[in-house]
Design an enzyme around this catalytic site. Structure first.
Site, short mmCIF file in Angstrom:
data_model
loop_
_atom_site.label_atom_id
_atom_site.label_comp_id
_atom_site.label_asym_id
_atom_site.label_seq_id
_atom_site.Cartn_x
_atom_site.Cartn_y
_atom_site.Cartn_z
N PRO A 1 0.83 -1.20 0.00
CA PRO A 1 0.00 0.00 0.00
C PRO A 1 0.86 1.26 0.00
O PRO A 1 1.97 1.26 0.52
CB PRO A 1 -0.82 -0.12 1.29
N SER B 1 6.24 4.89 9.86
CA SER B 1 6.23 3.72 9.00
C SER B 1 4.81 3.21 8.79
O SER B 1 3.88 3.60 9.50
CB SER B 1 7.10 2.60 9.60
N LYS B 2 4.64 2.30 7.85
CA LYS B 2 3.33 1.71 7.60
C LYS B 2 2.84 0.93 8.82
O LYS B 2 1.65 0.84 9.07
CB LYS B 2 3.40 0.80 6.37
N ARG B 3 3.78 0.36 9.58
CA ARG B 3 3.39 -0.42 10.77
C ARG B 3 2.87 0.45 11.89
O ARG B 3 2.14 0.00 12.75
CB ARG B 3 4.59 -1.24 11.25
N ASP B 4 3.26 1.72 11.88
CA ASP B 4 2.87 2.61 12.97
C ASP B 4 1.37 2.84 13.02
O ASP B 4 0.81 3.07 14.09
CB ASP B 4 3.58 3.96 12.85
#
Length: 509
Positions: free
Chosen positions: A16, A264-267
């Site tokens: 994404p 980050s995307k994980r955040d």
């Protein structure tokens, strides 16, 4: 004669699109529009190992939702088609070979296992292995092999890569549109792979080649690519394209809310707010990540949020349409340091745009919510409700929690408020008010407010002594807009019914 401005957004379809990528696309778009130039979408998919199905479609839909229309791209075509690097792979080998012929690159036949052993050996000595001017002459490449041996290996199809030959001990100074002059020491840089053994170019060669062939005049990208700048500049020089080399601008990082590291995307999932524009379902794991669109954000709010991550207009103004941003944007207002992402500020932006929506527009968003709950009401009624409660909303999905009492009787009552407002004489007051409401012919907000104020003055009562318990009976709590607006909306019959229902419940408790 100056060239027409041409910029590109060149994401890799590896998952994404991060909002940092959307911010990069936005700044490219703003710059192009400001200078009546072209904004191009190019998909850089040469890394087939990291390719993720559906990612390209996600990128295109994200830009469309944000209103960032590009003039050329994989789904639109254009004068420099194709716009997917995987479909351009036959172009790149010739430029890699040209660099070898000019002495700016070389063939490297080192086996991966050999390089892994070297890396581990260096690590054991507390060092970092780098394929560069200090190590290349001890390795298996066309600089150490004879011409005959190199030719034999190539003719036999021996796996190899093509590496750039970084100049020895050169001080390279490049002007960045945001950072000014940036200087690099080539002796500290490694000989990057330009062409891989699988027959595909690396990012560096494909990026520079395509920017040249697509006549890109300005490269606007994230700060993380600043370390690639010297190689890209040297590639332009080595290929003889220095006269048409684009100008570079490296945007500041978007940082976590704490300021500790890049967002980050994980955040997003961890910190409870979206970091991608649209909801994404991982095709491999099935994991779903929240997107701004599905979380109730308006695209214009997201654009406004991103514009202020690294740029400011130099004024106190905070709300900008896309056209406003085009007119106001310039790189001299883009900062060098990273910008903290503020989730609360993002919510504030969305709230401002929601409040600015017409009541008609909001009603079209709210009616499906009511339909899902089996509630059927006239659109003009929903429109009036929207006008009364939109100041209290952040997202469209807040509508029901903030407005349910316009459509149904409260199912429970705030006990804390009940203890606070229900005094010994309150039942008598409520019975008197009920009869006043029943007998009045003017059931408008203004008429009801005058009726209750006259009653409180005649009986030497504070206005809150009457209004607060009535609100509790009608709404179930202390929430909601002007009390008499609510009464006018639900009407006399429903008002009396709710008063009687709540009065009975309180009497029995």
């Amino acid at each position: 004669m100056s060239r027409k401005v041409r910029v590109r957004f060149a994401p890799s379809p590896t998952g994404p699109l991060h909002i940092g990528g959307v911010r990069t696309a936005l700044f490219n778009y703003l710059f192009a529009r400001k200078h009546q130039g072209d904004f191009i979408l190019r998909i850089e998919d040469t890394d087939q190992v990291r390719f993720v199905p559906g990612a390209e479609e996600y990128i295109i839909e994200s830009l469309r939702w944000c209103g960032l229309q590009y003039s050329e791209g994989p789904d639109k075509g254009g004068p420099h088609t194709p716009y997917r690097q995987s479909e351009r792979k036959d172009l790149y080998r010739q430029y890699a070979e040209m660099l070898v012929q000019r002495g700016h690159a070389y063939y490297a036949f080192d086996e991966p296992g050999t390089l892994d052993v070297l890396r581990k050996k260096y690590e054991a000595d507390g060092k970092i292995f780098q394929y560069d001017a200090s190590t290349r002459h001890a390795l298996c490449n066309s600089l150490t092999l004879s011409h005959e041996e190199t030719t034999r290996l190539l003719e036999n199809g021996t796996p190899h890569v093509i590496r750039f030959r970084m100049p020895d001990n050169e001080e390279l100074t490049v002007t960045d549109m945001i950072r000014g002059e940036v200087t690099f020491q080539t002796s500290l840089l490694d000989d990057k792979v330009l062409f891989k053994a699988d027959g595909l170019p690396t990012y560096h060669l494909a990026n520079v080649t395509d920017d040249y062939l697509m006549e890109i005049t300005h490269v606007i990208r994230g700060e993380e690519w600043l370390t690639s700048l010297p190689l890209h500049v040297l590639l332009y020089r080595a290929l003889g394209w220095e006269d048409v080399m684009p100008k570079f601008a490296h945007l500041p990082l978007i940082l976590k809310p704490s300021g500790q590291g890049k967002l980050s995307k994980r955040d997003g999932d961890k910190l409870g707010f979206p970091v991608i524009p649209l909801q994404w379902t991982d095709p491999f794991t099935g994991k779903v990540s929240a997107g701004y669109r599905e979380s109730g954000y308006f695209p214009e709010a997201v654009i406004n949020i991103l514009a202020f991550l690294g740029w400011n207009p130099g004024t106190e103004e905070e709300l900008f349409t896309l056209d406003d941003l085009v007119n106001a944007f310039s790189f001299d207002r883009v900062g060098k340091s990273g910008s903290h992402f503020n989730p609360e500020k993002a919510r504030w932006y969305n709230q401002q745009y929601l409040k600015d929506k017409s009541d008609n527009t909001l009603a079209t968003l709210f009616i499906p919510v009511l339909q899902q709950k089996g509630i059927s009401v006239r659109p003009d009624y929903v429109k009036k409700v929207a006008g009364l409660i939109k100041e209290r909303l952040v997202f469209p999905q807040d509508f029901w929690d903030q407005a349910f009492y316009f459509f149904e009787c409260p199912g429970s009552y705030d006990q804390t408020m009940l203890k606070k407002v229900w005094k010994e004489d309150t039942p008598d007051i409520i019975l008197a008010v009920k009869e006043l409401l029943r007998s009045t012919k003017d059931f408008t907000s203004a008429g009801l407010e005058k009726l209750i104020k006259d009653y409180t003055e005649q009986n030497n009562l504070g206005f809150g002594r009457v209004a607060a318990p009535v609100r509790l009976l009608i709404v179930g709590s202390g929430m909601g807009p002007h009390l008499f607006d609510i009464l006018e909306m639900i009407g006399k019959e429903e008002t009396i019914r709710r008063i009687e229902k709540g009065f009975t419940a309180f009497s029995l408790s």
